[in-house]
Scaffold this motif. Structure first.
Motif, mmCIF file in Angstrom:
data_model
loop_
_atom_site.group_PDB
_atom_site.id
_atom_site.type_symbol
_atom_site.label_atom_id
_atom_site.label_comp_id
_atom_site.label_asym_id
_atom_site.label_seq_id
_atom_site.Cartn_x
_atom_site.Cartn_y
_atom_site.Cartn_z
ATOM 1 N N LEU A 197 -5.073 4.690 -4.532
ATOM 2 C CA LEU A 197 -4.074 3.624 -4.422
ATOM 3 C C LEU A 197 -3.152 3.929 -3.250
ATOM 4 C CD1 LEU A 197 -3.049 3.111 -8.174
ATOM 5 C CD2 LEU A 197 -4.435 1.577 -6.759
ATOM 6 N N LEU A 198 -2.682 2.870 -2.604
ATOM 7 C CA LEU A 198 -1.736 3.032 -1.498
ATOM 8 C C LEU A 198 -0.327 2.770 -2.029
ATOM 9 C CD1 LEU A 198 -1.229 3.440 1.554
ATOM 10 C CD2 LEU A 198 -1.484 0.964 1.821
ATOM 11 N N TRP A 199 0.565 3.737 -1.821
ATOM 12 C CA TRP A 199 1.941 3.654 -2.335
ATOM 13 C C TRP A 199 2.877 3.348 -1.180
ATOM 14 C CZ3 TRP A 199 2.711 4.120 -7.645
ATOM 15 C CH2 TRP A 199 1.561 4.473 -8.361
ATOM 16 N N ILE A 200 3.776 2.378 -1.416
ATOM 17 C CA ILE A 200 4.680 1.875 -0.377
ATOM 18 C C ILE A 200 6.122 2.080 -0.861
ATOM 19 C CG2 ILE A 200 5.371 -0.165 0.949
ATOM 20 C CD1 ILE A 200 2.582 -1.390 0.056
ATOM 21 N N GLN A 201 6.956 2.662 -0.013
ATOM 22 C CA GLN A 201 8.370 2.848 -0.366
ATOM 23 C C GLN A 201 9.233 2.072 0.620
ATOM 24 O OE1 GLN A 201 8.159 7.135 0.006
ATOM 25 N NE2 GLN A 201 8.200 7.387 -2.225
#
Ligand code: FEO
Ligand code: CA
Ligand code: CA
Ligand code: CA
Length: 637
Positions: free
Chosen positions: A526-530
Motif C-alpha cells: 500500500l502507498l501511504w500519503i501524509q
C-alpha cells in the motif's frame, strides 16, 4: 520552502502548456499523442502484472472522518501509542537528563535528549526482528518560542547552542513487549546504540566535491570535515542498511548572505538568518565565512547499527534544498538514488552509481554513493521524460559558464540544472519506489505562485495555476532504473471536490487531501500519503473541509485513497516506517500547535495545542507515535 529560481529557462513545457493545461487525465489524454496515451495506460498494466510475486495489500480498514480538534485519531480496531517526544533522553548511559516541561533544560541537556520537530524516520531491525530495533530520526528545525522558558528573544549564545543541539538526528533503541491488544513499545534506555548528531558532530565530506576550494574554510582548510547537519527533512533506508537524510532549507540558517558569492543569491541566502545563529556563532555569518553555506544542502548517510561510525555528506548526489533521497537497485545491483528539492520551481534528480552494491552491509558499500552520474529530470508534455546529465564539460556545463570542474557542478546543482532546461516543479517532497511495479512516486506539495505574473506558467507535469493543493506524480523508467528516458503521469491531483475553483477540486478517488508531503510503501504494497498544510492555510478557504493534517493509504491498483489517521491541531504528519512484518507503524507528529509565524508565544505555549501531554501550563511536543492493530494484524489490512 523557498523560491529563488529566477532563471528564464523557458522549457518546452511552458510552450506546450497552452494545449495541456487541463489538469484531469481525460483532458490530458486528448492533448497527448500515442506515447502519452501509452504512458497513461501503462501503470494499470504494470500494477496488475507486478514484476515480483509479492502480495499486494488492499484497503481493509474503515476510513475515518477529516480531523478536527486537538487529538490524534486512528480507525476502529487500531491503537496509537506515543513513544518518543521532544526532550526525552535518547538513552546514553549515565547521561539521561529528564525533560522539563517549562523549557528549562540546558543546551547540554538537549544534546542528550531527542531534538525538536521530528521528521523522516526509519526502523532498523536488530537481527531481523519486528519487536526489537533502532529508530533513526531527523529533527528538522526548532520553535524557539517553545524551546526556551522565555522564548526566542533575546537570543543568547546559550540559546543558540540549545537550538543547534535540538537540530540534527537521533538514534534510539526500541522494543515491543507482549503481543495483540496488550502489546506496547518502549524506548530501551540506556542503550549502546543511542546517539545524537547535532551542529557540533563531525561529518566526513566524500565524493567529487570533497576538498573543493569552495568547501574550504578557516576552521577546515582541507574542506573535508563539516561540523553538523541541519534542517534534515525526509529519510530513507538504503538496501545496504544505512540511513539517508536530506539537508533541506539550510539557507535560512545563515546571515550576511547577500552579495558575497553571486551564487548565494540563487539559493536565497539573506542578510539576516531566521534563527539569529550568526550573532553568536560566526560560522553562520556568510559575510565572514562565505564558504560555510556551501557545506550544507547535501544528502547525509549514517550507519545507525555502528555507534562508532562517522556520518558522511555525499557530494556526488548534488547540493540542493534536499527533502531526502531514496535508493532503487538496477537489475545488476547498481544504486539509483532519487531526490528532489522542496522549493517552488525547483527540480527532481537521480544519481546512478558506477559500482554495484556488494554483500556485507554498510562497511562493504562505504564508497558506493561516491562515484557515478547525476541527472536532473525533464518532464515532456507527451507523457515521456528525459534525464539530463549534470556532467562537467557536457553541453553548457563548462568553465565559460562558471563551472570549473565536476565539484563546482555539484556545489551549484541548481544553476547547472537551470542551464540544462530541467522542469521547474511544484515543490518536490518525498519519493517512494514501488519495488513490485517499479514505478517511482513523488509528492509535489503545492505552489501558489504557479502562473503568477513573472513566474513560470502551468505545464503538463505541474498543470494547475495557483496550486494550493499539490499532486502526486509518478514515472516508469525505460529499461531499468538507470534508464535515460521514462514515461510519467499523475497518480492524483489533490483537492476537495466541493471547491468552486476548478484547480482546487482535484481528482481523488476516495477521501480528500491537500498538500501531500510524506510518502512510502508498506511491506504489503500500500502507498501511504501524509500531509503538510501550513497553519496559515488550514481550516479556511479551499482547505477548510479537509481539517487537520493526516495520513491516508492508497491502493495504487485501483487508485482508491482512504483516510487512516488525523493529527492534533496545527501539526504536520510526517515520517513513516514499518517493522518488517508490517504489524507496527511508526509515524511522527511534527509541531502540534504550529503558529502562523512558526514561532510560539512563550506566554501562551499551548494556545493552539497541548498534545500529547495535555498538562496544565504545559507545551506541545513533537513525538513519534507507534500504531498497531489490536488483533496484532498487518497495518492497513
Ligand atoms: Fe521539510 Fe519539504 O518539508
Ligand atoms: Ca516534508
Ligand atoms: Ca511540507
Ligand atoms: Ca512541518
Amino acid at each position: 520552502m523557498e523560491d529563488s529560481n529566477l532563471s528564464a529557462n523557458p522549457s518546452i513545457h511552458e510552450v506546450i502548456a497552452h494545449s495541456a493545461q487541463h489538469p484531469d487525465r481525460r483532458q490530458l489524454l486528448q492533448g497527448a499523442g500515442l506515447l502519452g496515451l501509452l504512458a497513461l495506460l501503462q501503470p494499470l498494466t504494470a500494477c496488475t502484472t507486478p514484476a515480483s510475486a509479492s502480495p499486494r495489500g488492499s484497503l481493509g480498514f474503515s476510513g475515518i472522518a477529516p480531523g478536527m480538534g486537538d487529538k490524534l485519531v486512528v480507525p476502529p480496531g487500531y491503537i496509537a501509542q506515543v513513544l518518543a517526544a521532544w526532550g526525552e533522553p535518547v538513552g546514553i548511559a549515565g547521561q539521561m537528563p529528564a525533560f522539563r516541561m517549562d523549557g528549562s533544560n540546558s543546551a547540554e541537556d538537549q544534546a542528550l535528549q531527542l531534538g525538536m520537530h521530528h521528521d523522516g524516520m526509519e526502523y532498523f531491525a536488530l537481527n531481523g526482528a519486528s519487536d526489537h530495533g533502532l529508530i533513526a530520526l531527523n529533527h528538522e528545525y526548532t520553535d524557539d518560542g517553545l524551546l526556551h522558558p522565555d522564548g526566542f528573544l533575546p537570543m543568547t549564545a546559550a540559546k543558540v547552542r540549545k537550538s543547534q543541539n535540538a537540530h540534527g538526528l537521533s538514534v534510539f533503541e526500541v522494543r515491543r513487549q507482549d503481543a495483540g491488544a496488550n502489546a506496547s513499545w518502549a524506548m530501551v534506555r540506556p542503550s549502546a546504540y543511542a546517539r545524537r548528531f547535532t551542529l557540533q558532530t563531525p561529518f566526513e565530506v566524500s565524493g567529487p566535491a570533497a576538498g573543493h576550494p569552495l568547501l574550504r574554510t578557516a576552521a577546515d582548510p582541507q574542506g573535508r570535515t563539516v561540523l553538523g547537519t541541519l534542517n534534515n527533512c525526509a529519510s530513507s533506508q538504503t538496501p545496504w542498511g544505512t540511513y539517508l537524510s536530506g539537508e533541506e532549507n539550510w539557507m535560512y540558517y545563515f546571515g550576511g548572505g547577500k552579495d558575497i558569492h553571486a551564487h548565494h543569491q540563487r539559493w536565497g541566502l539573506r542578510e539576516k538568518g531566521l534563527y539569529n545563529w550568526e550573532a553568536h556563532d560566526a560560522r553562520f555569518d556568510a559575510a565572514r565565512h562565505p564558504n560555510e553555506p556551501n557545506r550544507f544542502g547535501w544528502v547525509v548517510e549514517v550507519d545507525p547499527l555502528d555507534p562508532t561510525s562517522t556520518p558522511v555528506k555525499r557530494t556526488a548526489l548534488g547540493r540542493a534544498a534536499h527533502e531526502g533521497a531514496w535508493v532503487a537497485l538496477t537489475r545488476d545491483q547498481r544504486a539509483v538514488v532519487y531526490s528532489g528539492e522542496d522549493a517552488r520551481f525547483e527540480y527532481i534528480y537521480k544519481f546512478v552509481s558506477s559500482a554495484r552494491m556488494q554483500p556485507g552491509g554498510a562497511k562493504a558499500n562505504r564508497k558506493l554513493l561516491d562515484e557515478g552520474t547525476l541527472y536532473v529530470a525533464r518532464f515532456d508534455a507527451d507523457g515521456t521524460g528525459r534525464w539530463l546529465p549534470l556532467v562537467h564539460g557536457q553541453g553548457p556545463l563548462t568553465a565559460a559558464n562558471g563551472f570549473t570542474d565536476q565539484g563546482e557542478v555539484l556545489i551549484k546543482t541548481r544553476q547547472a540544472s537551470d542551464l540544462l532546461g530541467a522542469t521547474k516543479m511544484d515543490r518536490p517532497e518525498w519519493l517512494a519506489i514501488d519495488k513490485s511495479s517499479r514505478w517511482v512516486y513523488c509528492t509535489l506539495t503545492n505552489n501558489s505562485q504557479r502562473g503568477e505574473p513573472g513566474k513560470p506558467g502551468v505545464d503538463a507535469a505541474n498543470p494547475r495555476a495557483n496550486n494550493t493543493m499539490g499532486q502526486i506524480i509518478r514515472w516508469l523508467e525505460d529499461g531499468d532504473f538507470d534508464g535515460a528516458t521514462f514515461v510519467w503521469n499523475h497518480l492524483l491531483l489533490a483537492g476537495d471536490p466541493a471547491n468552486s475553483r476548478a484547480e482546487a477540486k482535484g481528482n481523488i478517488q476516495g477521501d480528500m487531501l491537500g498538500c501531500p508531503d510524506g510518502l512510502g510503501f508498506s511491506p504489503n504494497g500500500l502507498l501511504w500519503i501524509q500531509t503538510d498544510a501550513h497553519a496559515t492555510q488550514m481550516y479556511k478557504g479551499e482547505l477548510e473541509r479537509i481539517g487537520n493534517n493526516q495520513m491516508l493509504a492508497c491502493d495504487t491498483q485501483t487508485g482508491e485513497v482512504r483516510r487512516f489517521l488525523t493529527g492534533p491541531t496545527n501539526c504536520e504528519i510526517t515520517g513513516l516506517t514499518f517493522t518488517p512484518d508490517g504489524r507496527s507503524l511508526f509515524i511522527n507528529v511534527q509541531h502540534p500547535g504550529e503558529t502562523p509565524t512558526d514561532r510560539s508565544d512563550p506566554k501562551k505555549p499551548s494556545q493552539f495545542s497541548n498534545w500529547p501531554d495535555y498538562q496544565a501550563g504545559g507545551r506541545p511536543r513533537s513525538a513519534t507515535v507507534v500504531i498497531r492493530k489490536a488483533d496484532g494484524g498487518v497495518i492497513g489490512s
